[in-house]
Design a protein around this motif. Structure first.
Motif, PDB file in Angstrom:
ATOM      1  N   LEU A 143      24.974  45.034  50.842  1.00 33.97           N
ATOM      2  CA  LEU A 143      24.816  43.607  50.531  1.00 33.97           C
ATOM      3  C   LEU A 143      25.794  43.183  49.439  1.00 33.97           C
ATOM      4  CD1 LEU A 143      20.924  43.250  50.583  1.00 33.97           C
ATOM      5  CD2 LEU A 143      22.549  42.317  52.243  1.00 33.97           C
ATOM      6  N   TRP A 144      25.945  44.021  48.407  1.00 34.29           N
ATOM      7  CA  TRP A 144      26.864  43.704  47.317  1.00 34.29           C
ATOM      8  C   TRP A 144      28.296  43.632  47.835  1.00 34.29           C
ATOM      9  CZ3 TRP A 144      30.871  46.569  45.107  1.00 34.29           C
ATOM     10  CH2 TRP A 144      31.403  46.020  43.941  1.00 34.29           C
ATOM     11  N   ILE A 145      28.686  44.585  48.665  1.00 35.72           N
ATOM     12  CA  ILE A 145      30.042  44.606  49.218  1.00 35.72           C
ATOM     13  C   ILE A 145      30.287  43.370  50.080  1.00 35.72           C
ATOM     14  CG2 ILE A 145      31.556  45.811  50.856  1.00 35.72           C
ATOM     15  CD1 ILE A 145      30.287  48.447  49.751  1.00 35.72           C
ATOM     16  N   LYS A 146      29.315  43.023  50.905  1.00 35.06           N
ATOM     17  CA  LYS A 146      29.454  41.840  51.768  1.00 35.06           C
ATOM     18  C   LYS A 146      29.584  40.576  50.923  1.00 35.06           C
ATOM     19  CE  LYS A 146      27.271  39.399  55.578  1.00 35.06           C
ATOM     20  NZ  LYS A 146      26.121  39.341  56.481  1.00 35.06           N
ATOM     21  N   LYS A 147      28.729  40.445  49.893  1.00 41.64           N
ATOM     22  CA  LYS A 147      28.770  39.276  49.007  1.00 41.64           C
ATOM     23  C   LYS A 147      30.113  39.178  48.283  1.00 41.64           C
ATOM     24  CE  LYS A 147      26.661  37.399  44.893  1.00 41.64           C
ATOM     25  NZ  LYS A 147      26.177  37.857  43.609  1.00 41.64           N
ATOM     26  N   ASP A 148      30.694  40.331  47.985  1.00 45.93           N
ATOM     27  CA  ASP A 148      31.947  40.371  47.234  1.00 45.93           C
ATOM     28  C   ASP A 148      33.172  40.239  48.128  1.00 45.93           C
ATOM     29  OD1 ASP A 148      32.846  40.429  44.594  1.00 45.93           O
ATOM     30  OD2 ASP A 148      33.403  42.532  44.730  1.00 45.93           O
ATOM     31  N   GLY A 149      32.968  39.953  49.415  1.00 48.26           N
ATOM     32  CA  GLY A 149      34.097  39.711  50.305  1.00 48.26           C
ATOM     33  C   GLY A 149      34.615  40.937  51.027  1.00 48.26           C
ATOM     34  N   GLY A 150      33.934  42.058  50.888  1.00 49.25           N
ATOM     35  CA  GLY A 150      34.371  43.283  51.561  1.00 49.25           C
ATOM     36  C   GLY A 150      35.308  44.095  50.695  1.00 49.25           C
ATOM     37  N   VAL A 151      35.622  45.276  51.159  1.00 50.82           N
ATOM     38  CA  VAL A 151      36.521  46.174  50.430  1.00 50.82           C
ATOM     39  C   VAL A 151      37.939  45.985  50.944  1.00 50.82           C
ATOM     40  CG1 VAL A 151      37.073  48.584  49.946  1.00 50.82           C
ATOM     41  CG2 VAL A 151      34.682  47.862  50.049  1.00 50.82           C
ATOM     42  N   LYS A 152      38.841  45.723  50.024  1.00 54.14           N
ATOM     43  CA  LYS A 152      40.254  45.561  50.380  1.00 54.14           C
ATOM     44  C   LYS A 152      40.962  46.910  50.384  1.00 54.14           C
ATOM     45  CE  LYS A 152      44.475  43.203  49.015  1.00 54.14           C
ATOM     46  NZ  LYS A 152      45.092  42.321  48.029  1.00 54.14           N
ATOM     47  N   SER A 153      40.652  47.750  49.379  1.00 53.86           N
ATOM     48  CA  SER A 153      41.307  49.049  49.308  1.00 53.86           C
ATOM     49  C   SER A 153      40.463  50.031  48.506  1.00 53.86           C
ATOM     50  CB  SER A 153      42.690  48.927  48.665  1.00 53.86           C
ATOM     51  OG  SER A 153      42.569  48.551  47.308  1.00 53.86           O
ATOM     52  N   SER A 159      37.841  44.728  45.746  1.00 55.12           N
ATOM     53  CA  SER A 159      37.308  43.764  46.710  1.00 55.12           C
ATOM     54  C   SER A 159      38.381  42.765  47.119  1.00 55.12           C
ATOM     55  CB  SER A 159      36.116  43.014  46.105  1.00 55.12           C
ATOM     56  OG  SER A 159      36.571  42.045  45.180  1.00 55.12           O
ATOM     57  N   ARG A 160      38.091  42.014  48.134  1.00 59.17           N
ATOM     58  CA  ARG A 160      39.025  40.971  48.586  1.00 59.17           C
ATOM     59  C   ARG A 160      39.188  39.872  47.544  1.00 59.17           C
ATOM     60  NH1 ARG A 160      40.913  42.553  53.120  1.00 59.17           N
ATOM     61  NH2 ARG A 160      39.602  43.519  54.677  1.00 59.17           N
ATOM     62  N   GLY A 173      39.360  40.452  44.293  1.00 62.28           N
ATOM     63  CA  GLY A 173      40.061  40.955  43.115  1.00 62.28           C
ATOM     64  C   GLY A 173      39.220  41.790  42.172  1.00 62.28           C
ATOM     65  N   ASP A 174      37.908  41.867  42.380  1.00 59.56           N
ATOM     66  CA  ASP A 174      37.072  42.717  41.536  1.00 59.56           C
ATOM     67  C   ASP A 174      37.343  44.178  41.863  1.00 59.56           C
ATOM     68  OD1 ASP A 174      35.880  40.456  40.466  1.00 59.56           O
ATOM     69  OD2 ASP A 174      34.213  40.501  41.880  1.00 59.56           O
ATOM     70  N   SER A 175      37.140  45.042  40.880  1.00 61.65           N
ATOM     71  CA  SER A 175      37.310  46.464  41.144  1.00 61.65           C
ATOM     72  C   SER A 175      36.249  47.254  40.393  1.00 61.65           C
ATOM     73  CB  SER A 175      38.703  46.938  40.742  1.00 61.65           C
ATOM     74  OG  SER A 175      38.870  46.827  39.352  1.00 61.65           O
ATOM     75  N   SER A 176      35.990  48.449  40.875  1.00 64.27           N
ATOM     76  CA  SER A 176      35.063  49.345  40.186  1.00 64.27           C
ATOM     77  C   SER A 176      35.541  50.772  40.367  1.00 64.27           C
ATOM     78  CB  SER A 176      33.636  49.176  40.720  1.00 64.27           C
ATOM     79  OG  SER A 176      33.577  49.488  42.094  1.00 64.27           O
ATOM     80  N   VAL A 177      35.190  51.603  39.416  1.00 59.66           N
ATOM     81  CA  VAL A 177      35.521  53.019  39.468  1.00 59.66           C
ATOM     82  C   VAL A 177      34.217  53.775  39.701  1.00 59.66           C
ATOM     83  CG1 VAL A 177      36.433  54.981  38.158  1.00 59.66           C
ATOM     84  CG2 VAL A 177      37.512  52.739  37.955  1.00 59.66           C
ATOM     85  N   VAL A 178      34.247  54.697  40.674  1.00 58.35           N
ATOM     86  CA  VAL A 178      33.045  55.430  41.060  1.00 58.35           C
ATOM     87  C   VAL A 178      33.349  56.920  41.068  1.00 58.35           C
ATOM     88  CG1 VAL A 178      31.261  55.696  42.828  1.00 58.35           C
ATOM     89  CG2 VAL A 178      32.373  53.486  42.522  1.00 58.35           C
ATOM     90  N   TYR A 179      32.406  57.696  40.568  1.00 55.52           N
ATOM     91  CA  TYR A 179      32.521  59.148  40.511  1.00 55.52           C
ATOM     92  C   TYR A 179      31.581  59.754  41.545  1.00 55.52           C
ATOM     93  CZ  TYR A 179      31.215  63.793  38.874  1.00 55.52           C
ATOM     94  OH  TYR A 179      30.918  65.119  38.809  1.00 55.52           O
ATOM     95  N   TYR A 180      32.054  60.756  42.290  1.00 57.25           N
ATOM     96  CA  TYR A 180      31.222  61.468  43.255  1.00 57.25           C
ATOM     97  C   TYR A 180      31.352  62.965  43.046  1.00 57.25           C
ATOM     98  CZ  TYR A 180      30.739  57.223  46.026  1.00 57.25           C
ATOM     99  OH  TYR A 180      30.457  55.958  46.450  1.00 57.25           O
ATOM    100  N   LYS A 181      30.240  63.664  43.182  1.00 53.71           N
ATOM    101  CA  LYS A 181      30.254  65.117  43.249  1.00 53.71           C
ATOM    102  C   LYS A 181      29.987  65.476  44.705  1.00 53.71           C
ATOM    103  CE  LYS A 181      28.023  69.282  41.550  1.00 53.71           C
ATOM    104  NZ  LYS A 181      26.965  69.819  40.668  1.00 53.71           N
TER     105      LYS A 181
END
Length: 78
Positions: free
Chosen positions: A23-33, A54-55, A57-65
């Motif tokens: 839902l957050w991704i959709k609201k934010d216009g989708g992922v651009k890259s 996002s499309r 211009g917002d960005s976030s940094v995510v960590y995964y193990k």
């Protein structure tokens, strides 16, 4: 998701988290890259840091193990 992660978190909690993220991704216009910023692998464990943009211009940094289970990489902990 790794079996350990699913057992620890519970499938319903994981499904709700994924639903909220979608839902957050959709609201934010989708992922651009998505760009991998860092990747470290030791045996069957990998730590990966990504940046998504996002499309709008917002960005976030995510960590995964990641955990290798039966030859496949699975999220061990977001």
């Amino acid at each position: 998701m790794s079996q350990e992660y699913v057992s620890r978190q519970g499938i319903d909690t994981i499904k709700e988290s994924i639903r909220q993220s979608a839902l957050w991704i959709k609201k934010d216009g989708g992922v651009k890259s998505i760009k991998v910023l860092k990747e470290d692998t030791v045996g069957d464990v990998a730590e990966v840091t990504i940046a998504d943009h996002s499309r709008w211009g917002d960005s976030s940094v995510v960590y995964y193990k990641l955990i290798r289970e039966k030859g496949d990489w699975k999220v061990g902990r977001p």
